[in-house]
Structure formats: C-alpha cells, structure tokens
Write an enzyme that holds these catalytic residues in place. Structure first.
Site, PDB file in Angstrom:
ATOM      1  NE  ARG A 136      -3.650  -2.239   2.639  1.00  0.00           N
ATOM      2  CZ  ARG A 136      -3.399  -3.423   3.186  1.00  0.00           C
ATOM      3  NH1 ARG A 136      -2.201  -3.641   3.724  1.00  0.00           N
ATOM      4  NH2 ARG A 136      -4.311  -4.377   3.216  1.00  0.00           N
ATOM      5  CE  LYS A 161      -7.877  -1.568   5.545  1.00  0.00           C
ATOM      6  NZ  LYS A 161      -8.606  -1.547   4.245  1.00  0.00           N
ATOM      7  CG  HIS A 267      -5.051   0.978  -3.312  1.00  0.00           C
ATOM      8  ND1 HIS A 267      -4.232   0.765  -2.224  1.00  0.00           N
ATOM      9  CD2 HIS A 267      -6.028   0.024  -3.227  1.00  0.00           C
ATOM     10  CE1 HIS A 267      -4.690  -0.241  -1.513  1.00  0.00           C
ATOM     11  NE2 HIS A 267      -5.772  -0.721  -2.106  1.00  0.00           N
ATOM     12  NE  ARG A 270      -3.406  -3.837  -1.223  1.00  0.00           N
ATOM     13  CZ  ARG A 270      -2.817  -4.701  -0.410  1.00  0.00           C
ATOM     14  NH1 ARG A 270      -1.500  -4.787  -0.406  1.00  0.00           N
ATOM     15  NH2 ARG A 270      -3.521  -5.476   0.401  1.00  0.00           N
ATOM     16  CG  HIS A 293      -6.418  -9.318   1.206  1.00  0.00           C
ATOM     17  ND1 HIS A 293      -6.684  -9.587  -0.127  1.00  0.00           N
ATOM     18  CD2 HIS A 293      -6.210  -7.975   1.276  1.00  0.00           C
ATOM     19  CE1 HIS A 293      -6.644  -8.476  -0.822  1.00  0.00           C
ATOM     20  NE2 HIS A 293      -6.353  -7.481  -0.003  1.00  0.00           N
ATOM     21  CE1 TYR A 302      -7.277  -6.442  -6.524  1.00  0.00           C
ATOM     22  CE2 TYR A 302      -7.186  -7.939  -4.675  1.00  0.00           C
ATOM     23  CZ  TYR A 302      -7.065  -6.673  -5.189  1.00  0.00           C
ATOM     24  OH  TYR A 302      -6.745  -5.633  -4.360  1.00  0.00           O
TER      25      TYR A 302
END
Length: 355
Positions: A136, A161, A267, A270, A293, A302
């Site tokens: 990120r 994150k 972003h 990414r 994640h 995705y």
C-alpha cells in the site's frame, strides 16, 4: 474553536487503544467538523439525533463516498463510547452505510509499463515497488532500511493495515536501483547527522529502550523527506518519511502524460499486482499472504477482473464452430441438408410401420 481539552482527551484515549497516528489524525478532523457543524457546542450537550443530522449532511449536501461517511461515523462512535463514555443509542439513521460492490481498477501490463516508463527518480522507484510487491502507499512511504533484505529479495511490512506484519517480495529487477538509492540515503543521513540532525521517530517505546536507535541506520526511512523538522518534545531535528502526496502527484502526472482513459492512482498498482499474479496462475492463497488480507474472500475480488475470467471460462461467442459470427471475420454458412433420401432410410420413410 473546539476545546483543546477535548482533543487532548481524544488523543489520549486513542493512544490507549493503540490507534495509528493517521487514524488519530482522521478522527480528530471528523470530531472538529462535527462540533463546528453544530455551532461549536460540546458533543456531550447534543442529542443522539445530532449524529444522524451530521451524517445526512455529509451524504446529501457534500455527497461524500460511502467509505468516507462510515469513517466519520466510526470517529463519532469512538468519541461518544471511549471519550465521553456515552455510547450512542440505537437510533434510525445511525448505522454504517451499505457499501456498493465496486470492482478494483486494474491496468494491463502494457499500461503499467507505459505509466512507469514516463516516471523517473524516487517516484519511479516507489511506484515500481507498489506494483512489484503489492504494498500500500503508506506501507511504502514508512518503509525502514532494516526491513528491506536485498540478499533474500524480501520486504517485511511492519504494522500494515490492521497492525499486521507480513513479508512480501522484492522484485529482482529493483535490487540494483534500490541498493544505489540506499547508498544515497546513507550519505544524506550522515550529512544531516554532521549538522546536528539525522534523527528519526521510533515506534512506541523503542526510543526509550534503545537510546541510540534514533540515529541507527537500520531505523532510517528508505524514502526520507527532503526537509527536517524540529521535535520540541525530544529537542531534536528529525527527518520524516516522504509525504504520500509526493508519489500521488507523480503518478497522476504520469497517467496524464500517457493519455490513458483509466483512472490511475497509487492503489491501482496494488490491484494490478494481485490481478496479474492470478493471471499468471499463482495460487490465490499465496496472493492473499502477499497482500496481507485477513480473509481469502477479499482476495477473490480480483478473480472478477481477470482477462480470462475467474474460472478460465470462454465466452460462447469465442467457441469454435459458431455459425454466422462476425467477430473473427466472415464465415460461410453450412449448406442445408439434402432432401434426397437413399437406401434403407428411404424405405423407412416409405414404410413407417417397419420402424
């Protein structure tokens, strides 16, 4: 003006809950906006409907995105629950807004190459890392020298994150440029130290436990800011990491120069990283670990933007033998079957009882 005492209390309670500095900054901004919206009255004096009115104002008058509206609600819930100790009651209209199902914006490999091709210097290196490792924006900006392993080709992302650490790849093609960049950073920080600066901020109590770490080369930022700032509390001239807007503006300018019609942001690299790995046949759980994640269902988003489809399904229009298709050029229609019937088939038609 919002009471400084209230804001000090907000920062104190946020520190106890280990919120990141950026989260604290965002929460303070929303609390100030909320108080100013209601005529600078103290939040404890406002009825619960005041929160609903503020959220309605954001959605209607300002037209903010759903994620922005939910961010404001989270800040106000923190204010009333953890600072004022007056949790918000269940009131109609005070609930997270439903987020729409939006597919990520993904560039083709040629488009990524075009955008990176018109960039240079540190912005090029940072953008290449975003695409090559899936980091990120802030994870790249806050990268420290000790977390880049050039020999193993790995990058350790600290407190990403959700305050989660992970390891991602360092592209082999970026090892030499990054090595040269780190050499320039070392020389620059040594010059700053000779002038009385060269200090960096350390996380949590690291500065207390390791007094010399503020000038340790391992804790230097990989991408330091060009200017220093004076830390009045520590009485040091410190170096901050590069501001994220530096890369954001460089990426926006590069996208403008390439003339792409797609929306390109930091972003986007990414998103493109994850999609292109899945297109190359890599396991989705591996991509999940690289992205950091929590749930594989987030990574599965995705699969909806793959060029070959989530399951490698071909369109029926692309299947061979389709009659009258114009997609692949003119095709000849098959001749209709002959009406001449010969042999035993003819006898069956003349004598249906024999069938």
């Amino acid at each position: 003006m919002t009471s400084s005492r209230l804001l000090l209390l907000v920062r104190d309670r946020a520190a106890v809950r280990r919120y990141s500095p950026r989260t604290v900054q965002v929460y303070v901004r929303w609390i100030v906006a909320y108080v100013n919206f209601h005529g600078r009255r103290h939040p404890a004096e406002l009825p619960p409907s005041a929160v609903r009115n503020f959220l309605s104002y954001l959605a209607t008058a300002r037209g903010v995105a759903v994620s922005t509206q939910n961010q404001a609600l989270a800040a106000l819930q923190f204010l009333y629950r953890d600072v004022l100790e007056q949790p918000l009651p269940t009131v109609t209209g005070i609930a997270p807004a439903k987020r729409p199902h939006v597919l990520p914006n993904v560039l083709s490999r040629a488009a990524v190459a075009a955008v990176l091709g018109v960039m240079d210097g540190v912005p090029w290196l940072m953008a290449s890392l975003l695409y090559g490792s899936g980091m990120r924006l802030m994870e790249c900006c806050t990268l420290r020298v000790k977390d880049v392993d050039l020999d193993r080709g790995e990058i350790r992302v600290r407190r990403g994150k959700g305050a989660r650490d992970r390891v991602t790849m360092l592209p082999a093609s970026l090892v030499a440029p990054l090595r040269a960049h780190l050499g320039a950073v070392r020389l620059d920080m040594q010059q700053r130290a000779a002038r009385g600066g060269g200090y960096v901020a350390l996380p949590l109590a690291t500065g207390t436990k390791a007094m010399g770490a503020v000038r340790n080369a391992g804790w230097w930022w990989v991408f330091p800011a060009s200017r220093e700032y004076w830390d009045a509390e520590a009485k040091q001239r410190r170096t901050h990491h590069v501001h994220p807007t530096v890369l954001q503006r460089a990426v926006a300018e590069a996208a403008r120069r390439t003339g792409t019609a797609q929306r390109v942001g930091c972003h986007t690299f990414r998103h493109s990283f994850a999609t292109h790995l899945l297109e190359a046949g890599y396991d989705i759980r591996t991509v999940q670990e690289l992205l950091g994640h929590r749930d594989v269902s987030t990574t599965m988003l995705y699969t909806h933007v793959l060029n070959r489809g989530g399951l490698g399904v071909k369109s029926p229009l692309d299947l061979p033998g389709l009659s009258g298709s114009r997609a692949g050029g003119p095709t000849e229609r098959p001749e209709p079957p002959s009406r001449t019937v010969m042999g035993s088939d003819a006898s069956r038609l003349r004598n249906p009882r024999r069938n």
